[in-house]
Design an enzyme around this catalytic site. Structure first.
Site, PDB file in Angstrom:
ATOM      1  N   THR A   1       0.464  -1.157   0.507  1.00 45.80           N
ATOM      2  CA  THR A   1       0.044   0.071   0.369  1.00 45.80           C
ATOM      3  C   THR A   1       0.611   1.238  -0.199  1.00 45.80           C
ATOM      4  O   THR A   1       0.566   2.631  -0.553  1.00 45.80           O
ATOM      5  CB  THR A   1      -1.145   0.099   1.037  1.00 45.80           C
ATOM      6  OG1 THR A   1      -1.769  -1.339   1.238  1.00 45.80           O
ATOM      7  CG2 THR A   1      -2.012   1.043   1.653  1.00 45.80           C
ATOM      8  N   THR A  50       1.752  -3.622   4.091  1.00 48.49           N
ATOM      9  CA  THR A  50       1.434  -4.262   5.750  1.00 48.49           C
ATOM     10  C   THR A  50       0.830  -5.832   6.437  1.00 48.49           C
ATOM     11  O   THR A  50       1.056  -5.967   7.685  1.00 48.49           O
ATOM     12  CB  THR A  50       0.430  -3.913   6.937  1.00 48.49           C
ATOM     13  OG1 THR A  50      -1.427  -3.990   6.001  1.00 48.49           O
ATOM     14  CG2 THR A  50       0.437  -2.195   6.576  1.00 48.49           C
ATOM     15  N   ASP A  51       0.352  -6.509   5.283  1.00 55.07           N
ATOM     16  CA  ASP A  51      -0.532  -8.029   5.267  1.00 55.07           C
ATOM     17  C   ASP A  51       0.891  -9.224   6.488  1.00 55.07           C
ATOM     18  O   ASP A  51       0.273  -9.449   7.438  1.00 55.07           O
ATOM     19  CB  ASP A  51      -1.066  -8.700   4.370  1.00 55.07           C
ATOM     20  CG  ASP A  51      -2.292  -7.742   3.655  1.00 55.07           C
ATOM     21  OD1 ASP A  51      -2.320  -7.140   4.613  1.00 55.07           O
ATOM     22  OD2 ASP A  51      -2.983  -8.623   3.385  1.00 55.07           O
ATOM     23  N   LYS A  85      -0.119  -7.278  12.980  1.00 50.70           N
ATOM     24  CA  LYS A  85      -1.088  -6.669  12.491  1.00 50.70           C
ATOM     25  C   LYS A  85      -2.722  -7.539  13.387  1.00 50.70           C
ATOM     26  O   LYS A  85      -2.645  -8.623  12.860  1.00 50.70           O
ATOM     27  CB  LYS A  85      -0.859  -7.189  11.321  1.00 50.70           C
ATOM     28  CG  LYS A  85      -2.497  -6.448  10.122  1.00 50.70           C
ATOM     29  CD  LYS A  85      -1.892  -5.958   8.697  1.00 50.70           C
ATOM     30  CE  LYS A  85      -2.961  -5.122   8.233  1.00 50.70           C
ATOM     31  NZ  LYS A  85      -2.773  -4.595   6.671  1.00 50.70           N
TER      32      LYS A  85
END
Lengths: 478, 478
Positions: A140, A217-218, A296
C-alpha cells in the site's frame, strides 16, 4: 543546497497537473503547487503545502499537505479563500528529488556501480545529512487507486514515494531503490532471502546510516521476523514501514510512518530490525516495534500494528523519541563488536496448524504423506490441544516431524507444566516456544530448518532467544 | 432463612480442616472458620472471612476471603494478631449450601424430577431471590491443584464451587448441576449440543431467571458462539464464566467472575448468550461480552478475554452495571415474543486454515480427498492470500467445497473489494465474512452446515447476522 519546493518537481508527469477548473481557482488566488498556503473553506481552515493532483482524484479537489504530514483533499466548491504564506518557512530540500539512473536521472551525490548498489562518493557529497537506503518491496505504501477497477494496485516505486514526500529530504539523504513489487500476501520466503541479501550487501559494502524497507502491511511482521533471524549483529538500524492507506490518498499514513522511521534512524543509536507504524489512529505518535515482537491486529485502522509486549520499543512524536530500553537485548551502534551474521536461506517445509474445537485428529495423518519437517501448532490457552490428537501427534513425532507449541491467544506465554494436558504433550515430545508468536515461530522454524545441522540442533535454536522473539521478562501473570 | 456462616458447612470434608499448627493459632485468638476477622500481619492488614483450608495448601497458611471476593493465604509465621469482628455484618445465607440429590442431599426448596431437571416447587420456596441454574462443564473454574503431579486437574463440581463461595446465596438461589467434566481444549461440537440441549430444556420446562455455565477458558469463546447459534430468541440470559486461576487458589478469579454473572442476570433485563470475565487484572470490574464477539487474547492474565468490538457489552462493578446498548441487537426479557429456536446439531466437516507466507499452495489438494464441506480461510489483512493459491482454491470450489474468508488480524472487517487480490478471490467464489472472527466463523459454519438445505442456503446463513457475530456498525476505519 536548500531550494524552494517548486512545481517543476512534478513537471514531467501528466497526472500531477490539476485540471482546468481547479487550476483556474489556484490562478485566481495566485498560488501554485508547492506553495505554502492558508486555505479557508466551508468545512474548516487548513495550512499547508499545495500538493500535485493525484490520479485518483477527479478535478473537484485541491490537495493540501498539512504540517502533520497528513494530506487532505478539499472540494473546490467549498473553498472560500486561499492566501499564499511565506514560502521560505516550509522550504524543503529538493536537490535529491530525482530518480536513480535505473529509473531515470541519477542523484547528483552518488554514483551507481553494479546493479542496485550505491557507493556513496564522499567527494561528491556536499551535505552532512545521514544517508538512508530506501528499499521498496511493494504494498500500500507504494500503491495507488486503479481507475479501471476502483481498487488499489501497487504501481508507485520508491522514487515516486520520494517525490510525493519531499520533506523527508530535510532529515536525511534518501537513496530510493525498487527491489520488489509484490503485495505482501504474495511475499514468500524467497523474497525474504532477496531482501536480507540486499541489506547484507548494503551493510557490508555500502555506507548507509540506516535502511528503510517499504512493505505491504499484511505480512510485514512475518518479513520483519525473517530479517531478524537472517541478519544478526547489524551495525545499523533496518526499519520496515507500511501504510494502511495508499500513498496517493489524502488520508495516507505513508508519510508519517516513513518520517517516523527516518527520525528513529537519525536520532537514536539503536541497531537491529524494527517496524514503524502509527501508534494511534491520529498522526501524532509513531510506534517503533521490535521486528519479532509485532503483529497486525486490525484489518483497516492506521494503528493496526501492536506490540506483543505490553509496550512498543519506542514512541516517536514531533519533539522526542522515548525508548523502552528495559525491553530485552537491543544493541547500540558503538556496542557492535561482532561481524554481521548473514544466513539468508529459508526452508519452507514448515506447516502452521491452528487448532479449533471439532478439529478432526485424523487430519494429522496427512502429514505422514507430505514432505513437512516441522509442525507449528497454534494451540489454545497455555498451549493445549484436544487429547484425541495425542496418538496422531505421536505418530508424526515417531515419523521424524518436529512439533512446536504456540498459542492462538497471541499474548502471553505457553506454559505446558500447569495442566495435565500440557504435561502429556510435553511427554509426547512437543516443544513449547514460550511467548514467541505463532507467526514469528513459523518464520524462525523455516530459518532454523535451513540453518541447523540436525534435529537436536534445530530444537536448540528454536528454544533460545536469538532476536528478542522470546521475551526475557518474567511471565506477565496478573 | 438467614443463617450465620459456620464451620459446619464443611464439616464432612476432611480437606477443610486446618492442621494443628494453624488451628492452635485460630484458637488462641478465639476465631473459627466462617468468622469475619481483622488480621494484622507482617505483610499487611486484611479484613474478611476465614475460609476452610484448601487441600492445595500446606498447614502454614490461614485463608481469608476479602470483601472483593479475592482469597488470600497468609503465612502463620507472619500473623501478628487476629480480632473477631461482628459476625452478623457478613452473615450469609447457607440454607442452600447443600448438594442436589444426584450428588448428595437435595436442596430444601426444590424437588428433583426427571434426571437433571429442576422443577421449582413454589410452595416450598420461602425466598424471593432470583433462581439461577449453574451448569458445570469443567475447566479451571472447577479445578484444583493435583498434588501428585503439581499441575491443575479438574475435580471440583458445581456443588463444591457453591460451597466455596457461599456469598453468592445472598444474590440468588443457585441450582448447581454437574453436566460435563472436560477441560475446554477437549470440548467438541458434541458437547456444544449437550450444553445447548440442556439449556433449551431448562428454558422450556423449568423456571429459571438465568443460567450460568462454568467452562474452561481455552475454548470458552467457541462454546459461547456455538450456543449463540444453536439457541435463538432466548427468554432469559445465559452467561458463560471461566477462571484463569483454579478455584482453590487464593488468587482465584472464579468467584468474582461468577458473581459478575449473577449480578448481570439479576440486575439487568437482557437476554441472550454472554460471557463474564475480568475486565482488568484486578477484581474491581467484570466485563460482560456478547457470546459471538469475544476472544481469549492472553494465555495467563485474569483479563485474558477481550471484546472483538471496541468495548465489551457491559461493565459490572460493585455499585453499578453499565451496558453499551448501542451495540447491535440485544433483546430484553419483556421484548421476546417469538418462541425459542433450538437447533442444537453441528456438522464437523469444516476446516479452519490459517494462511502464512511460505504456505505451499499444493497443500490445498489434500482437501480434494477428504470429506470437508467448508473451508474457513484465515487470510491476512483485509482478506488476502497468496495468488499462487488461486488455481488450487478454484479446484476446491469446483469440487463443491464452500470457502469463506476471515482475517488473522482478529480486529476489523474483511473487505475484499479494496485490492485486486481481494477482487480476484471474490471472482473465484470465495465468500467474505465481514468482521466475524475466524473462531466464530468455524463454529457458525459447523452449525450452518447441519442446519441448511443446500449450499446456497448455507451461504445465505453465513452472510446474515444471526447473533451479533457480524457487527452492524460502520467499518471502524480511522
Amino acid at each position: 543546497m536548500e531550494k524552494k519546493f517548486t512545481a517543476n518537481l512534478n513537471s514531467n508527469s501528466k497526472r500531477d497537473v490539476y485540471g482546468n477548473k481547479t487550476q483556474k481557482l489556484l490562478d485566481t488566488y495566485k498560488v501554485k503547487i508547492g506553495d505554502n498556503v492558508k486555505l479557508l473553506s466551508n468545512k474548516g481552515d487548513y495550512s499547508g503545502i499545495i500538493m500535485p493532483r493525484y490520479e485518483s482524484f477527479n478535478d473537484d479537489y485541491v490537495v493540501i499537505k498539512l504540517k502533520s504530514g497528513y494530506n487532505i483533499g478539499i472540494l473546490v466548491e467549498n473553498i472560500i479563500y486561499i492566501t499564499n504564506e511565506n514560502p521560505s518557512e516550509t522550504s524543503v530540500n529538493t536537490s535529491l528529488l530525482k530518480t536513480p539512473s535505473k529509473y531515470g536521472e541519477p542523484f547528483n551525490n552518488f554514483v551507481q556501480s553494479k546493479e542496485n548498489d550505491y557507493i556513496i562518493d564522499e567527494s561528491l557529497e556536499t551535505k552532512t545529512l545521514p544517508k538512508i537506503l530506501l528499499l521498496s518491496t511493494g504494498g500500500t505504501i507504494a500503491s495507488k487507486i486503479d481507475y479501471r477497477t476502483g481498487g488499489v494496485t501497487s504501481i508507485l516505486n520508491a522514487s515516486d514515494l520520494y517525490a510525493i514526500f519531499p520533506e523527508i529530504s530535510n532529515y536525511a539523504s534518501i537513496y530510493p531503490e525498487f527491489l520488489l513489487n509484490e503485495y505482501s500476501e504474495n511475499i514468500n520466503p524467497d523474497h525474504w532471502s532477496i531482501v536480507s541479501e540486499r541489506i547484507s550487501r548494503a551493510i557490508q559494502y555500502e555506507h548507509f546510516d540506516g535502511i528503510i524497507i517499504s512493505h505491504g502491511t499484511d505480512t510485514l511482521h512475518y518479513t520483519s521476523s525473517a530479517i531478524s533471524f537472517a541478519l544478526q549483529n547489524l551495525s545499523i538500524p533496518v526499519v520496515l514501514v507500511g501504510s494502511q492507506r495508499s500513498s496517493d490518498r489524502p488520508s495516507s499514513d505513508a508519510f508519517t510512518n516513513l518520517l517516523g522511521a527516518i527520525k528513529f534512524i537519525t536520532k537514536t543509536k539503536f541497531t537491529g530490525i524494527f517496524v514503524c507504524m502509527h501508534h494511534t489512529p491520529s498522526d501524532e505518535i509513531i510506534a517503533c516495534y521490535l521486528g519479532t515482537r509485532v503483529r497486525k491486529n486490525h484489518t483497516s485502522k492506521r494503528n493496526a500494528f501492536q506490540s506483543l509486549d505490553y509496550i512498543p520499543f519506542a514512541l516517536i512524536d514531533n519533539s522526542e523519541i522515548i525508548c523502552n530500553t528495559d525491553l530485552k537485548k537491543i544493541n547500540k551502534r558503538d556496542e557492535i563488536t561482532k561481524n554481521l551474521i548473514s544466513k539468508t536461506s529459508f526452508d519452507k517445509r514448515v506447516f502452521l496448524l491452528k487448532f479449533y474445537p471439532g478439529f478432526d485428529p485424523a487430519f494429522l495423518e496427512c502429514f505422514l504423506n507430505l514432505d513437512y519437517k516441522i509442525l507449528i501448532l497454534e494451540g489454545t490457552g497455555l498451549g493445549h490441544i484436544n487429547k484425541n490428537c495425542f496418538p496422531y501427534l505421536k505418530k508424526l513425532i515417531d515419523s521424524g516431524i518436529i512439533i512446536f507449541m504456540t498459542s492462538q491467544c497471541i499474548y502471553g506465554r505457553v506454559q505446558m507444566t500447569v495442566y495435565d494436558t500440557g504435561r502429556d504433550l510435553l511427554d509426547l515430545g512437543i516443544v513449547p516456544l514460550s511467548d514467541m508468536s505463532s507467526e514469528t515461530a513459523v518464520v524462525k522454524a523455516m530459518w532454523a530448518l535451513s540453518n541447523s545441522r540436525n534435529a537436536s540442533d534445530l530444537i536448540d535454536i528454536m528454544k533460545i532467544n536469538l532476536s528478542n522473539e522470546i521475551s526475557n521478562m518474567s511471565p506477565l501473570i496478573s
